[in-house]
Design a protein around this motif. Structure first.
Motif, PDB file in Angstrom:
ATOM      1  N   HIS A 142       0.800  -1.338  -0.209  1.00 30.68           N
ATOM      2  CA  HIS A 142      -0.452  -0.102   0.234  1.00 30.68           C
ATOM      3  C   HIS A 142       1.388   0.934  -0.051  1.00 30.68           C
ATOM      4  N   HIS A 184      -6.781  -3.206   3.842  1.00 34.77           N
ATOM      5  CA  HIS A 184      -8.201  -3.207   2.506  1.00 34.77           C
ATOM      6  C   HIS A 184      -7.519  -3.758   1.499  1.00 34.77           C
ATOM      7  N   HIS A 185      -6.359  -4.215   1.347  1.00 37.31           N
ATOM      8  CA  HIS A 185      -6.074  -5.636   0.606  1.00 37.31           C
ATOM      9  C   HIS A 185      -6.557  -6.622   0.421  1.00 37.31           C
TER      10      HIS A 185
END
Ligand code: HEA
Ligand code: HEA
Ligand code: CUA
Ligand SMILES: [Cu+2]
Lengths: 560, 203, 341
Positions: free
Chosen positions: A268, A317-318
């Protein structure tokens, strides 16, 4: 007088006479000059852009129609792995380091980077890493002859990378290439931070640095805390594959999820490492072509630093579909959404810079405007993905692929093009052709929107990513055909751009010191700048030293 | 068109400016390197903690690990000697610098020796290798990563020591030596963490 | 510029189910509660982001037109404005409010889907992901099958949600049937759960959504939602042991012998026979399935024959090896397997 001097500089670099040729090669191979290294980085990543773009084209041909047999499944899996890996590590990172190398010392009034030899080392090790990755096409078969190039995807989830599931050496080439490129990136980042902290010219306080320099500072700091974890994870993977360790060996109690965490702790922040320099370009170009000072400089700096910090806490969030549980998911939803606040500040400040200005639509500005729109959309699709339940549907679908290309191509690549049109005159002494530039711009925009606007829809219709083919009855056919046509148009536009780079190098208009009537220090040097950059070490009194010079009656320093 | 000289004059700092001073490059560069290295170690430490007690088979840390008190004391005291070496050089006391450097190298070597002995014991007597179980995997990689940093530090320190003995080190090199000592302090600091995680928390 | 991009998803939302019925994996045509609550949330998110887009893009477009340099403008620079605390504060605070609003709504849906206890009347299925096929076990009924998941319809009058407990035998996969629920990863070192309750009978298509190797693309999922009566009939049929005598079909009987004397039995289970392997799909009622190779190949006698002869010709990268049977034996095994209803 100065114009002639600038032209002399060009003649020297061109130097086609036979006798000097060998010297030239030697000079470029052994150079420790930040400008030459910058150009090496840039040229090298342009070549990889063509290669990785070519891989994308092959994928698009395969996906244009359902049930296609243009490439084999294995080949397709290699194509997206190589495409993603190359674009991120051997196009995105080096091209940004290249511009940074060239520009940062010039913008802070320094004569070179802090550690010139480390700089050369970083470049060559990254370059070697890229070659190593592609050498897998020859050396990857290994004893098992199982495929050649790596086919594990750019985030290479364990345990697919274990020896049992990926025999042969191709995955090792991938691991080593990423590891070495990581070393190169860390070296480059050490150099950026040290240069920016220790080599500013007189009067260039932190609060007066051009925003681009600020963005590179934050990017470099992110490299330390983001790329290093990836380096560590690659060491572990190598230990697994070669010494029989069990970090990611699920049969021996190892964890697949741990790799995901390690990768995205890198992955990220990495996307912000890629986008922040692009923000930097925008923050330099938009003011100049709006003829106004950047709006809200302190807020821009603050937002940058905030983005840097927040981006360290959003990686999961992945992993919304991994089953981390409701509380972890909720936390990461919040952290991810919060990033839109500082990012929004940036968008609005650029908007406010344009507001009340006097806009000049030269090619760099056109690309910057496209960047604003496209980044806005890419960011908003990011917000949709950050809504975890929505992501349970959208994750790993073509919607995600569209989201990140919107930013990687629509925002970052656009801004890189803008940077080329803007700083090419400084680097070579010649202007890029505006006419060819307009062709490049419009074809690229049309191609981009055909490709990536339409790519969202198959995602909404349930099309997962990384599939080498799909059945006709799913209803994805027409859309994919449009996407592929768009990609072909992009390819044409990029070839036009490549032509422009070469053509203008020989035939372009002479640029002079300051073709854009700009305000930062690099424009006070001849184009291209001499080895020592500044004949006299400059000293500054405000954020826009050249504005002060041009408007002695109304200098910036009165307002800061 | 203006020239760089013009900027110089235009930008001549006004009276309210404080004198222009910036940090020493070596220190900043080393701080950056340490930040990057620290992140690498954090990942290894996280993996270690994550896998505590998750091995599917023995031996367990409690069965085979002993506190490496002696090695630890040596390594930590080498931080003090290297500090003395720097302050000696700063005062121009070349002899003191050389002696303290030699002490540092010696202490570092003893530490390495104690690690080597521990590994020999583990591999030979307890049959624990990096392949045995998750404990072996995480233990050898974390401790090994640290040991490899000790080796790098020792090589650099020995080179400096050699230069000292050749009389090539002067007072004005104090800043450089200090940069090196920063690295060494970092390596020691990491050991404290490794010690706590592996030998205290992990048992 | 990209103004009209939004038309597509918005149209999709308005005509969900109707205009897009020919897209069998459309996330905007939900057919079970989890997919529905995601759909409702997504409409909210789409409207909010659409609003933000129209505002910002509108302002930007206006500024671009209004403040462009016109021919004949004077050479003077425009007034320099360096910032304004009030304006900057406003565009910090408003996004914060939007974020808080979005976050709270999202949190509610997360908790409503993931943090609820397993319903008592749930039908349990254990899902095991394999390279490149799905194993489905029904512990309540003692059934094992592959690739085609049969579940009962769940109505308000007769709620019977399906509850999946999932893990993987090798690498990471992801279970995704868009019209029923969002995806859930299927991971070797952990057990995940998910649930859905199809409201209407029908065939729901989905596929593996995490790259898992050569044939990730064809690792399809077929969910057959059936009325409770149909479902129970299916269950009863699947509970039978495999057919073992083939009076009218000597070739099939021969095929059974070939099967039992080859390595097939090391990898495949056929209930009631010596074949108890676990590496490949359960073949006990193979002929009752419409597809083979995780939904990517229609289950016809001709295809079965081709498959047994050389699986990797049909599906490069599959983990079933070619067994190098003679032509006759291939025919026989195919005939046998076709009889396993
Ligand atoms: C440089 C590249 C880049 C950038 C900048 C971003 C920015 C963002 N990304 Fe993206 N992303 C990627 C590259 C990038 N991403 C990549 C490569 C992947 C996939 C990797 C892979 O799987 O291969 C990915 C995947 C990805 C996922 C995972 C999807 C999945 O795989 O399931 C998510 C989920 O939350 C996400 C979210 C976001 C968010 C919220 C932002 C935010 O930073 C966006 C913020 C910007 C705005 C919101 C617009 C401007 C703001 C305003 C106008 C203010 C007002 C707005 C609000 C109040 C909402 N991204
Ligand atoms: C900076 C990053 C970047 C950039 C610029 C691009 C650019 C493009 N990408 Fe890529 N992409 C990624 C990063 C990037 N991508 C990543 C990280 C992934 C995920 C990988 C993974 O899943 O592991 C991905 C995955 C990805 C996929 C999904 C594959 C899959 O999941 O199955 C697709 C499919 O269409 C795609 C297409 C494209 C296209 C059409 C372009 C175009 O914009 C490209 C335009 C450029 C050109 C077309 C080059 C032009 C030059 C030529 C054509 C010259 C030809 C040369 C000769 C003839 C000698 N990309
Ligand atoms: Cu299983 Cu992809
Ligand atoms: Cu992300």
């Amino acid at each position: 007088m100065s114009t002639t001097r600038a032209l002399d500089g060009i003649d020297e670099t061109l130097a086609p006479q036979g006798r000097r040729e060998r010297n030239l090669i030697y000079e470029w191979l052994s150079t420790v000059d930040h400008k030459k290294i910058g150009i090496l980085y840039i040229v090298y990543s342009l070549i990889f852009l063509l290669i990785a773009g070519f891989e994308a084209m092959l994928m698009r041909i395969q996906l244009a129609v359902p049930d296609n047999h243009f490439v084999s499944p294995q080949t397709f899996n290699e194509l997206f792995t190589m495409h993603g890996t190359t674009m991120v590590f051997f196009v995105g990172m080096p091209i940004l380091f290249g511009f940074g190398n060239y520009l940062v010392p010039l913008m802070i009034g320094a004569r070179d980077m802090a550690f010139p030899r480390l700089n050369a080392f970083s470049f060559w090790i990254s370059a070697f890493a890229g070659l190593l990755l592609y050498f897998s096409y020859f050396g990857g078969s290994g004893l098992y002859a199982a495929g050649s190039a790596p086919s594990v995807g750019w985030f290479a989830y364990a345990p697919l990378t274990a020896k049992v599931f990926s025999p042969g050496h191709s995955t090792d080439y991938w691991t080593l290439a990423i590891f070495l490129s990581g070393i190169g990136s860390i070296g480059a980042a050490v150099n950026f931070v040290t240069t920016i902290v220790c080599m500013r010219c007189k009067g260039m306080r932190f609060g007066r640095m051009p925003l681009l320099v600020w963005l590179y500072l934050v990017t470099a700091c992110l490299v330390f805390v983001a790329v290093s974890p990836l380096t560590a994870a690659q060491i572990m993977l190598t230990l697994d594959r070669y010494l029989g360790a069990h970090f990611f060996d699920t049969q021996a109690g190892g964890s697949a999820v741990l790799w995901m965490h390690f990768f995205w702790i890198f992955g990220h922040p990495e996307v912000y490492i890629l986008v922040l320099p692009a923000f930097g370009f925008a923050s330099e170009i938009i003011p100049v072509f709006s003829r106004k000072a950047i709006f809200g400089y302190p807020a821009m700096v603050g937002a940058t630093v905030a983005i840097g910090f927040i981006s360290l806490g959003v990686w999961a969030h992945h992993m919304f579909t991994v089953g981390l549980g409701p509380s972890a998911n909720t936390f990461f939803v919040f952290a991810t959404m919060v990033i839109s606040v500082p990012t929004g500040i940036k968008i609005f400040n650029w908007l406010a810079t344009i507001w009340g200005g006097k806009l000049i639509f030269k090619t760099p500005m056109l690309f910057s405007i496209a960047f604003l729109f496209q980044f806005l959309i890419g960011g908003l699709t990011g917000i949709m993905l950050s809504v975890a339940p929505f992501d349970w549907q959208l994750g790993n679908s073509y919607f995600v692929v569209a989201h990140f290309h919107y930013i990687l191509v629509g925002a970052i690549l656009s801004m890189i093009f803008a940077a080329f049109y803007y700083w090419y005159p400084k680097m070579t002494g010649r202007m890029l052709s505006e006419t060819i530039g307009k062709w490049h711009f419009w074809l690229f925009i049309i191609g981009f929107h055909l490709t990536f606007d339409f790519m969202h829809i198959p995602g909404l219709l349930g099309m997962p990513r990384r599939i080498y083919t799909y059945e006709a009855n799913r209803g994805w056919g027409t859309l994919n055909m449009i996407v592929s046509i768009g990609a072909a148009i992009q390819a044409i536009s990029i070839l036009i751009f490549a032509y422009n780079l070469v053509h203008s190098y020989f035939k372009g208009k002479a640029a002079g010191h300051d073709p854009w009537d700009a305000w930062t220090l690099e424009w006070s040097t001849p184009s291209p700048p001499p080895d020592y950059n500044f004949a006299v070490e400059p000293a500054v009194n405000s954020r826009r030293p050249l504005w002060d010079l041009k408007h002695p009656d109304d200098p910036d320093s009165d307002y800061e | 068109m203006m020239s760089a000289a013009a900027i110089h004059t235009a930008g001549a700092p006004g009276g309210r400016e404080t004198p222009w001073r910036q940090p020493y490059r070596g220190t900043v560069g080393m701080a950056c390197l340490i930040a990057a290295e620290a992140s690498i170690f954090i990942i290894f430490v996280v993996a270690y903690i994550f896998y505590i007690g998750k091995s599917l088979s023995g031996p367990t840390p409690a069965e085979v690990l002993e506190l490496p008190i002696f090695g630890t004391i040596c390594l930590l005291s080498s931080s003090i000697t290297v500090h003395f070496a720097v302050s000696a050089l700063r005062k121009g006391n070349l002899r003191g610098c050389t002696l303290n450097l030699a002490g540092t190298v010696l202490l570092g070597l003893i530490f390495l020796g104690s690690t080597a002995q521990e590994w020999y014991h583990l591999i030979h007597d307890d049959g624990l290798t990096i392949q045995t179980n998750l404990f072996g995997t995480t233990y050898y990689s974390l401790v090994g990563l640290h040991a490899s940093h000790v080796v790098v530090g020792l090589i650099l320190l020995s080179l400096t020591l050699a230069f000292c003995l050749m009389g090539r080190v002067k007072q004005e090199h104090a800043e450089k030596l200090e940069t090196l000592s920063l690295y060494w302090h970092f390596v020691d600091g990491v050991w404290v963490v490794v010690f706590l995680v592996v030998y205290v928390l992990g048992r | 510029m990209a103004r009209h991009w939004w038309v597509a998803p918005c149209a999709a939302s308005f005509f969900a189910g109707e205009a897009f019925a020919e897209y069998p994996a459309n996330i905007f045509a939900p057919a079970a509660t989890p997919a529905h609550s995601i759909f409702d949330l997504s409409m909210l998110v789409l409207s909010v982001t659409l609003g933000i887009f129209l505002t910002v893009a509108g302002l930007l477009t206006y500024a671009l037109i209004r403040f462009r340099q016109r021919p004949g403008d004077s050479n003077e620079e425009p007034p320099q404005i360096y910032g304004s605390d009030q304006i900057e504060l406003s565009w910090t605070v408003i996004p914060i409010l939007i974020v808080v609003m979005l976050f709270l709504t999202t949190a509610r849906v997360i908790l409503g889907t993931q943090a609820i206890p397993k319903p008592k009347n749930a039908m349990n299925v254990t899902v095991v992901g394999h390279q490149f096929w799905w194993e489905f076990r029904y512990p309540q009924y003692g059934i094992v099958t592959a690739n085609e998941l049969h579940v009962p319809v769940s109505t308000a009058a007769h709620p019977e949600p399906t509850y999946l407990t999932m893990t993987s035998a090798d690498v990471v996969h992801s279970f995704w049937v868009p019209r029923l629920a969002g995806k859930t990863d299927v991971i070797p070192d952990r057990v995940n759960t998910m649930w859905f309750n199809p409201h209407k009978p029908g065939l729901y298509l989905g596929q593996c959504a995490q790259y898992c190797g050569a044939q990730h693309a064809t690792m399809l999922i077929r969910v057959y939602a059936q009325t409770p009566a149909q479902f129970m009939a299916w269950v009863r049929q699947q509970q039978q042991p495999a057919q073992q005598s083939f009076p009218g079909d000597p070739l099939a009987a021969e095929g059974e012998q070939v099967f039992m004397h080859n390595a097939c039995i090391n990898c495949h289970t056929i209930a009631g026979t010596a074949a108890t392997g676990r590496d490949g799909p359960d073949l006990t009622h193979l002929a009752s399935r419409q597809t083979i190779a995780s939904g990517s190949i229609p289950n016809t006698p001709a295809n079965l024959r081709k498959w047994i002869e050389d699986p990797s010709a049909m599906r490069p990268g599959t983990l079933m090896p070619a067994m190098h049977l003679s032509q006759h034996d291939v025919d026989a095994v195919a005939a046998y397997l076709t009889e396993l209803r």
